[in-house]
Design a protein around this motif. Structure first.
Motif, PDB file in Angstrom:
ATOM      1  N   ILE A  22     -12.428   7.944 -21.971  1.00 27.29           N
ATOM      2  CA  ILE A  22     -11.170   8.699 -22.035  1.00 27.29           C
ATOM      3  C   ILE A  22     -10.046   7.885 -21.395  1.00 27.29           C
ATOM      4  N   ALA A  26      -6.759   6.578 -23.331  1.00 25.18           N
ATOM      5  CA  ALA A  26      -5.438   6.921 -22.798  1.00 25.18           C
ATOM      6  C   ALA A  26      -4.610   5.671 -22.520  1.00 25.18           C
ATOM      7  N   SER A  27      -5.260   4.602 -22.038  1.00 28.28           N
ATOM      8  CA  SER A  27      -4.554   3.355 -21.753  1.00 28.28           C
ATOM      9  C   SER A  27      -3.941   2.776 -23.025  1.00 28.28           C
ATOM     10  N   LEU A  29      -3.337   4.418 -25.842  1.00 24.45           N
ATOM     11  CA  LEU A  29      -2.339   5.361 -26.339  1.00 24.45           C
ATOM     12  C   LEU A  29      -1.002   5.159 -25.616  1.00 24.45           C
ATOM     13  N   LEU A  30      -1.037   5.028 -24.299  1.00 19.70           N
ATOM     14  CA  LEU A  30       0.190   4.857 -23.525  1.00 19.70           C
ATOM     15  C   LEU A  30       0.887   3.546 -23.869  1.00 19.70           C
TER      16      LEU A  30
END
Length: 501
Positions: A22, A26-27, A29-30
């Motif tokens: 996760i 998230a990394s 995606l950011l």
């Protein structure tokens, strides 16, 4: 060659979501959110930057980044398949960070544009992230992860105008580039510590001639499309770039058919699942570009002009229209990830997304004077975008083996960039030829306003383009068989993941 362990099914690997997975998702995606927010922030900062450097060439701040992203994409994709997708992803982050730093301290406009150009290597990170996820994430998580990463690009568009306004009002335009530097350092470090390298490698050589011909050809065509409306379509410079670009692209096709290990394998591009995905996704991205240009122009026009449209909202006030688009893009991506994970074919979701997009364009063309209704249409467009965006990587994962994933995805990305450049030009050519509102320049402060009929025609062009995209997606096979890796490019490294069917 017999099938080896599939990506996401390494011996001993967890097959479900873990905190580290996760965090890794998230990394990535950011990082991609930085790419999205950069377009919004720079668009809002152009007037101040142009005034500071006393230039009329503000468009280069956006065009230079798009050009470098499109030109470097195929080479980055090939190198990623050969040497590792994580390596190239992190390298792109480093180069883009240096570019933003250069822009932040720029003492001249040329230096500022050069920094923005270097930042263009962030664009290939879109296909590098989902190609990497395909290789290293557990099979059960891949569809949802790639869908969230690619469709999450719309979420940041909601607060971006407010954040940009705060930066510009309190710290000046340079603060935007410092924000990019800090964000990329942080998110790049997060990827470094959370995301492992892919074991997949393509046994091949670097086709430098192909990279030069393809990159220069793409650059020529995109420069002509970007500046043709300003220079004039019959202007010598426009024609030189366009014809020269086309000649170089033809040269690349000839070269690719002659070398043993071309930059992009033409046999793969000729396969129906690949070229149809490229064209259909190009229509989706082109329609997205057109809708996101037309809607703010229409909503920000003052109603007192009596044109039959407009609400007179400010750039920050437009956020209320952006919210349903960005939010529903994310919803569409999550829907794709969940449904593909339950064996719903991404082909069907691509068709559905483009049909929704077409319906949003059509509804907006027919009715755009009621704000709540327009917000509903904007949400419908966002949902269509999200479904189409997230379907693309899932289609490529179905069709293309891991060893060719990044290089093939890079060409799909080029198609998206080119069509996203063509469609708005087509719509505005029609609007400029027949539908300019007859106001004196002193009344509009030099701005061009269009008649209500002009916006109707432009939105109908978007509806037709989305419909064509849906028809193209119908050409995708109901069941896509994964292509084989060309025999000359299969690696014999026992530690690498490779499988041919």
């Amino acid at each position: 060659m017999e099938s080896a362990t599939k990506p996401g099914e390494m011996p001993g690997a967890e097959q479900n979501w873990t905190p580290k997975l996760i965090f890794s998702m998230a990394s990535m995606l950011l990082l991609l959110e930085v790419l999205t927010v950069s377009y919004i922030m720079i668009s809002m900062a152009i007037p101040g930057i142009a005034a500071h450097f006393q230039t009329t060439q503000g468009a280069w701040l956006l065009t230079s980044m798009l050009l470098v992203g499109a030109v470097t994409g195929p080479l980055v994709g090939k190198l990623a398949d050969m040497y590792g997708k994580r390596k190239l992803l992190l390298l792109c982050v480093v180069v883009a960070t240096v570019g933003s730093l250069l822009s932040a301290v720029a003492s001249s406009y040329a230096m500022l544009v050069a920094g923005r150009a270097l930042s263009g290597v962030l664009i290939p990170c879109v296909f590098l992230t989902y190609s990497l996820i395909r290789d290293i994430f557990p099979t059960k998580t891949i569809a949802l992860a790639v869908s969230i990463v690619t469709s999450g690009l719309g979420l940041v568009a909601i607060p971006a105008p407010f954040l940009t306004g705060w930066f510009l009002d309190n710290h000046g335009w340079r603060s935007i580039f410092w924000f990019f530097v800090i964000a990329m350092v942080v998110f790049g470090a997060m990827i470094f510590v959370s995301t492992k390298e892919s074991a997949v490698r393509l046994h091949s050589k670097t086709d430098l001639l192909g990279a030069v011909l393809l990159g220069a050809g793409i650059a020529g065509v995109l420069i002509a499309l970007s500046f043709g409306p300003t220079w004039g379509w019959t202007n010598g410079s426009t024609l030189a770039y366009l014809v020269g670009g086309i000649i170089l692209l033809v040269g690349w096709l000839v070269s690719a058919g002659m070398v043993a290990a071309p930059l992009v394998d033409l046999a793969v591009l000729r396969e129906r699942p690949v070229w149809v995905t490229a064209l259909a996704s190009g229509m989706a991205y082109g329609c997205s570009a057109l809708f996101t240009i037309l809607l703010p122009m229409m909503a920000m026009t003052p109603a007192v002009m009596g044109l039959g449209y407009g609400f007179g909202v400010s750039a920050k006030g437009f956020a209320v229209f952006q919210a349903p688009i960005g939010g529903m893009v994310v919803v569409g991506g999550v829907i794709v990830g969940i449904l593909v994970g339950r064996n719903v074919r991404p082909r069907l979701l691509m068709i559905l997304g483009l049909l929704m997009f077409s319906a949003a364009f059509l509804c907006t063309a027919l009715s755009h004077t009621d704000k709540p209704l327009l917000l509903v249409f904007a949400g419908l467009a966002g949902l269509g975008m999200g479904l189409a965006y997230a379907a693309v990587p899932n289609l490529l994962i179905e069709a293309v083996p891991p060893q060719l994933q990044a290089s093939t995805a890079s060409i799909v990305s080029v198609a998206q960039s080119v069509i996203a450049s063509i469609l708005p030009v087509l719509a505005f050519t029609v609007m400029n030829n027949s539908y300019i509102a007859p106001f004196p320049p002193e009344l509009t402060h030099g701005a061009i306003l269009y008649t209500d009929k002009g916006f109707q025609i432009a939105f109908l062009i978007g509806a037709a383009a989305s419909g064509i995209g849906a028809l193209l997606a119908l050409l995708l096979p109901r069941r896509i068989a994964q292509l084989e890796v060309p025999a000359t490019q299969i690696t014999d490294d026992d530690h690498e993941v490779a499988f041919a069917h």
